[in-house]
Scaffold this motif. Structure first.
Motif, PDB file in Angstrom:
ATOM      1  N   LYS A   1      32.531  29.055  -5.644  1.00  0.00           N
ATOM      2  CA  LYS A   1      32.928  29.042  -7.049  1.00  0.00           C
ATOM      3  C   LYS A   1      32.209  27.883  -7.735  1.00  0.00           C
ATOM      4  N   MET A   2      31.921  28.060  -9.026  1.00  0.00           N
ATOM      5  CA  MET A   2      31.193  27.029  -9.769  1.00  0.00           C
ATOM      6  C   MET A   2      31.883  26.744 -11.089  1.00  0.00           C
ATOM      7  N   ASN A   3      32.060  25.444 -11.403  1.00  0.00           N
ATOM      8  CA  ASN A   3      32.597  25.125 -12.719  1.00  0.00           C
ATOM      9  C   ASN A   3      31.464  25.169 -13.745  1.00  0.00           C
ATOM     10  N   GLN A   4      31.784  24.913 -15.010  1.00  0.00           N
ATOM     11  CA  GLN A   4      30.798  25.089 -16.069  1.00  0.00           C
ATOM     12  C   GLN A   4      29.613  24.131 -15.936  1.00  0.00           C
ATOM     13  N   ALA A   5      29.891  22.876 -15.607  1.00  0.00           N
ATOM     14  CA  ALA A   5      28.806  21.899 -15.474  1.00  0.00           C
ATOM     15  C   ALA A   5      27.870  22.282 -14.340  1.00  0.00           C
TER      16      ALA A   5
END
Length: 291
Positions: free
Chosen positions: A204-208
């Motif tokens: 999973k990846m956050n926005q940054a």
């Protein structure tokens, strides 16, 4: 030293206050900040090393490393650059013409800058000023915690520009895919149940992190040697940043992962705020940069 234990709690509070006032993600765009032009003095013969501190901190957080380097004779020059909240650069001290492995301690007056693009511009202004004044073409960087975002966004903003190349990079306690605090901004929060593949790719990846994926194209061009320092005080975390977030740096290097190494430290001295005081960390940073 005892105050270091409350740093994660204070950061959490700051994150909460920022989240209440602004729920927008940081932009990769280049914000308008003031710059200063400097007259050329001379060209340095040695590659300078810049130190970037983390949130709620200042240049003193890395002086354990810089003083150790001077004590054992690796450098004979430690100076400072202050950066105002609007990005104006001020030199504190002068680098001598024949300086050996000069060190520059970067000091942000706004030490809770969570607009990563602006943090990148702070770093750009510092490095541009060094280039103008001393004719540098290469630098080494050491960054702790939030300071890592200045480095990453410097790379993004200056790709294909005539700016100094990062020769060696030390990332200490980097929150590349977020921190483990529920009350943070979305682009700062680590995803739940974060895991990494063998390539370092997060599930999973956050926005940054999504914004930083462009680095997978940049790092192979730059050929920067990277040392990633990760703390594990228990439960695969340094107390603020999950190890999976810190170690997701590997995936951002793209096909250049052969220039990447990670060192992990365990126990109470591997706490997020204590890593730059850890003697083993200090030794490994010095060996990596100047061995």
């Amino acid at each position: 030293m005892k105050n270091l234990k409350i740093i994660p709690l204070l950061i959490g509070l700051i994150f909460t206050l920022v989240a209440c006032g602004n729920n927008k993600a940081a932009s990769v765009g280049e914000p308008k900040v003031k710059t200063v032009n400097f007259q050329r003095k001379y060209k340095l013969k040695s590659v300078p090393t810049l130190f970037f501190h983390g949130a709620l901190s200042n240049y003193r957080a890395e002086t354990n490393i810089t003083k150790a380097a001077k004590l054992i004779g690796i450098t004979n020059s430690i100076t400072r650059i202050d950066v105002s909240p609007d990005g104006k650069v001020k030199f504190i001290g002068t680098i001598k013409k024949n300086a050996i492995n000069p060190i520059i301690e970067v000091n942000y007056k706004n030490n809770i800058q969570f607009d990563f693009a602006k943090a990148g511009m702070y770093a750009t202004n510092v490095i541009k000023a060094l280039k103008q004044k001393y004719g540098i073409s290469q630098i080494n960087v050491v960054a702790h915690s939030l300071g890592n975002m200045s480095v990453m966004y410097y790379l993004i903003q200056n790709y294909h520009k005539n700016m100094p190349k990062i020769n060696k990079q030390v990332a200490i306690a980097g929150h590349f895919n977020g921190v483990a605090l529920k009350q943070t901004l979305q682009n700062l929060r680590a995803p739940d149940n974060l895991k990494l593949s063998a390539s370092g790719k997060p599930n999973k990846m956050n926005q940054a992190y999504k914004q930083m994926l462009i680095l997978r194209k940049i790092y192979p061009q730059e050929r920067t040697k990277v040392l990633n320092i990760v703390g594990d005080k228990g439960k695969a975390s340094d107390g603020l940043v999950p190890n999976a977030s810190s170690e997701s740096l590997k995936y951002l290097l793209g096909s250049d992962s052969n220039n990447y190494q990670v060192k992990k430290y365990y126990g109470p001295k591997a706490d997020h705020g204590r890593l730059t005081y850890n003697r083993q960390v200090i030794r490994d940073v010095i060996n990596f940069l100047w061995r």
